[in-house]
Design a protein around this motif. Structure first.
Motif, PDB file in Angstrom:
ATOM      1  N   ALA B 363     -14.755  -3.380  -9.059  1.00  0.00           N
ATOM      2  CA  ALA B 363     -14.720  -3.877  -7.766  1.00  0.00           C
ATOM      3  C   ALA B 363     -14.229  -5.240  -6.936  1.00  0.00           C
ATOM      4  N   ARG B 364     -13.778  -5.869  -8.233  1.00  0.00           N
ATOM      5  CA  ARG B 364     -12.890  -7.175  -7.612  1.00  0.00           C
ATOM      6  C   ARG B 364     -11.544  -6.911  -7.373  1.00  0.00           C
ATOM      7  N   ALA B 366     -11.033  -3.539  -5.750  1.00  0.00           N
ATOM      8  CA  ALA B 366     -11.145  -2.745  -4.125  1.00  0.00           C
ATOM      9  C   ALA B 366     -11.264  -4.034  -3.786  1.00  0.00           C
ATOM     10  N   ASP B 367     -12.101  -4.881  -3.811  1.00  0.00           N
ATOM     11  CA  ASP B 367     -12.196  -6.383  -2.697  1.00  0.00           C
ATOM     12  C   ASP B 367     -10.977  -6.726  -2.578  1.00  0.00           C
ATOM     13  N   ALA B 370     -10.050  -4.020   0.307  1.00  0.00           N
ATOM     14  CA  ALA B 370     -10.477  -3.984   1.510  1.00  0.00           C
ATOM     15  C   ALA B 370      -9.764  -5.355   2.574  1.00  0.00           C
ATOM     16  N   ARG B 371      -9.834  -6.082   1.607  1.00  0.00           N
ATOM     17  CA  ARG B 371      -9.526  -7.329   2.386  1.00  0.00           C
ATOM     18  C   ARG B 371      -8.296  -7.413   2.984  1.00  0.00           C
ATOM     19  N   THR B 405      -1.202  -6.608  -0.632  1.00  0.00           N
ATOM     20  CA  THR B 405      -2.811  -6.617  -1.810  1.00  0.00           C
ATOM     21  C   THR B 405      -1.641  -5.955  -2.576  1.00  0.00           C
TER      22      THR B 405
END
Lengths: 430, 430
Positions: B363-364, B366-367, B370-371, B405
């Motif tokens: 989740a982290r 992937a975030d 996404a940012r 990223t």
């Protein structure tokens, strides 16, 4: 001052030429050094629906008058066929106009007349679109490789037959089913003769051989076999052995370099050969030259826009030449090499025979090859009893000797049927 | 009347040019329309052993004097590097002589100066041999496709790095072992920097982009990454996923057509892509044009005889132009498009991370994507505990966002190591 272009024909290719001349007008003007302007479009049926918008005022049914117009600088012929294309091109050249054509049939049948007229009248003749559609091939052969000695040109130059053979290979379809599918998708015409009997590929082979070997070649010099007799069993048999069947156009210098052969026929090539991976209606051509080594050119061999791209490239070249008061490379036949008959071509055969299964059969079959001095590379016997089948692959030998061997096999009582005979190519490259 | 050719440089390529001019003298004369005669050969060390016989009387160490000779018509430069090649070419042109060169570095660094001199003095400048050796590529791009709009040129244009990557792929060798083998076989030089760091490919990319997009490009405009950091694990990982790593030169128009990017970097391409099958030291270049569609050109990208074939083809062209009192196509930069920075290039990343194996890690991670507005196409977690590895493939995104990223990932405490980052190309074609 705009250069004026007369277009003869407004079918699939012609309408794309018109569209691209319009859409790319600024780019073309910048590249040529002057705007290109469509002077007129000769068509048979002015009322017909077309793929692009054409100013109706430009349409004419009087092609001769269009070609004769004083203000026309360049004539683009995309009618196809021998007449009236030839007469129109000759008229254009007589008037000092340069010509861009996609007409493989005319160039293969009577290129000498058209080239002579170009020379006599100081006109350009460009024809990149006549062979392999969008793939730059004529220009590389006659310009890029002008400092090299071409040994062989071998390629897939007919998209229709490649589509059919690819379908047969990938789905197991019969020739007629694959042809039907090709027709439904617009890859094959209602009368597919020109494609499936190899006439189209033979015309292209004649044009390529002439350029590659700097010698006169016409369509009549090309040994031609089509794909109508290629069966699903042939394709499956080839696949099982790691081969794929392709319709190849092959122009090859003889070992002594003094003559060359030109032929179009289906052949088995190893799956590892770069031409084996050419799918669907794509074209690809291998060129082997003494110094350059092996080159391959791949792309769309047909279609309106791809062919129009090649035509436009030629229009730009002819227009630049016109502005510079010069001409591109003329016909080159100085080498004057002879085309040797198919019998003298060195090839390899893959032969599949139904034979009686009794002692001594293989010996007698092998003897038939030996009598023609044909050496066998591999032989495999499959099944036995009533189903015995012999599959033989020969070493390289003269095609006449191979052909005489097959004739002899057909006459043997122990040979029930010569199931298939297929040449094998490209094993030196794979 | 013979046309006189001055040759500057007599190394691997130069000595083959001399040999071919001698062996093919009759053919070249027939194709040009006049004999070609070697006027002199400028070398640094006249006593050095050469690959071919050269009349010692032709050798000179005074290249400037050779170039200045009144009887010289064509100057062939195969010295390489910026100086003295540039000064000699400019001197030749000032004297009205046309030039054939294989000098990619000079054309990429300062092509504008050389082209300007050609224009100012009415001289020809041909350079087919500068990119992809024997493969006809410059001529097709600037002539055959002159009526089309090129969208993308993507290819393998450096044989040394392709040999190394191919060895790594087929044998599992490390970069340094594969490099050593390439050096032992003569595919790589003692100092391999120009090849393995991508300088050679970048120079070629600059030349190709300029022609393809009719705009000014220099080597400095090219985003360049070499292959020295490609590991055996990267290659094996790519192989496991059905990909192969190639050093690609990519010149691509932006989606709005107003700018373009030029880059050289290793990339993963699907094994079904035609470029994936390019083995050993071969070169191949894909060209995508609006009307022509996809074209591929394949062949030997280096070597004495193949490069000499391209040089000879240009000599024939220049000689024909000379006799006709004309010139070939000049530099074309009318479109004047901007080269956009690498950050604006749209690409895809394959990222491999060593991560701590605890809940919430994905989740982290992937975030972090996404940012930056980077969308993930696939993610795969391998192993667990101390060996947990995340392998992610992104959708297309701006390179700056992808790069940011990665920077962000490097700074995360749960990311132990960014094991590899590799761009993914060619999935639209495979």
């Amino acid at each position: 001052m705009a250069l004026k272009v007369a277009l003869l024909g407004c079918g699939v290719v012609g309408s794309q030429v018109i569209r691209l001349m319009r859409e790319q007008a600024d780019d073309l003007a910048a590249r040529v050094g002057a705007p290109l302007e469509l002077a007129g479009v000769a068509v048979r049926r002015p009322g017909r629906r077309r793929d692009t918008d054409v100013d109706p005022a430009l349409l004419t049914t009087d092609a001769e008058a269009l070609v004769a117009r004083d203000d026309v600088d360049i004539v683009v012929e995309v009618i196809g066929g021998i007449e009236p294309a030839r007469s129109l091109i000759l008229s254009a050249m007589k008037g000092g106009k340069s010509v861009v054509t996609a007409n493989k049939a005319l160039l293969a049948e009577d290129g000498a007349t058209v080239h002579a007229a170009a020379r006599a009248n100081g006109a350009d003749l460009y024809f990149e679109a006549a062979v392999a559609g969008a793939i730059p091939l004529i220009r590389p052969l006659r310009e890029s490789l002008a400092g090299d000695r071409v040994h062989r040109v071998m390629g897939i130059v007919n998209g229709t037959t490649n589509y059919i053979l690819d379908k047969m290979d990938s789905t197991g379809a019969s020739f007629s089913d694959a042809l039907e599918e090709a027709q439904a998708l617009g890859y094959a015409e209602a009368d597919p003769t020109a494609d499936v009997e190899g006439f189209d590929a033979a015309a292209k082979a004649a044009i390529l051989a002439k350029i590659a070997f700097h010698s006169r070649v016409t369509a009549a010099d090309v040994h031609r076999e089509g794909i109508t007799e290629v069966t699903a069993a042939d394709v499956a048999g080839a696949r099982a052995m790691g081969y794929v069947i392709k319709l190849l156009a092959i122009c090859a210098r003889s070992d002594d370099g003094r003559s060359f052969g030109v032929r179009v026929h289906p052949a088995m090539i190893p799956r590892s050969h770069p031409l084996a991976g050419v799918r669907e209606a794509y074209n690809a051509v291998f060129v082997e030259a003494e110094s350059a080594g092996r080159l391959m050119f791949y792309g769309a061999g047909a279609g309106g826009a791809p062919t129009a791209s090649a035509v436009l490239g030629d229009i730009v070249a002819v227009a630049r030449n016109h502005l510079a008061g010069t001409r591109g490379p003329a016909e080159s036949t100085y080498a004057d090499l002879a085309v040797h008959p198919m019998g003298e071509t060195v090839t390899r055969y893959h032969v599949s025979l139904d034979v009686a299964d009794k002692p001594g059969v293989l010996a007698r079959v092998a003897d038939m090859f030996a009598r023609q001095d044909v050496s066998i590379q591999t032989v495999r016997q499959e099944g036995h009893g009533d189903d015995a089948q012999l599959v033989l692959v020969t070493h390289r030998a003269g095609d006449a000797a191979l052909s005489a061997t097959i004739q002899g096999l057909r006459e043997m009582d122990i040979v029930r049927d010569v199931v298939s005979v297929m040449r094998v190519e490209g094993e030196d490259i794979a």
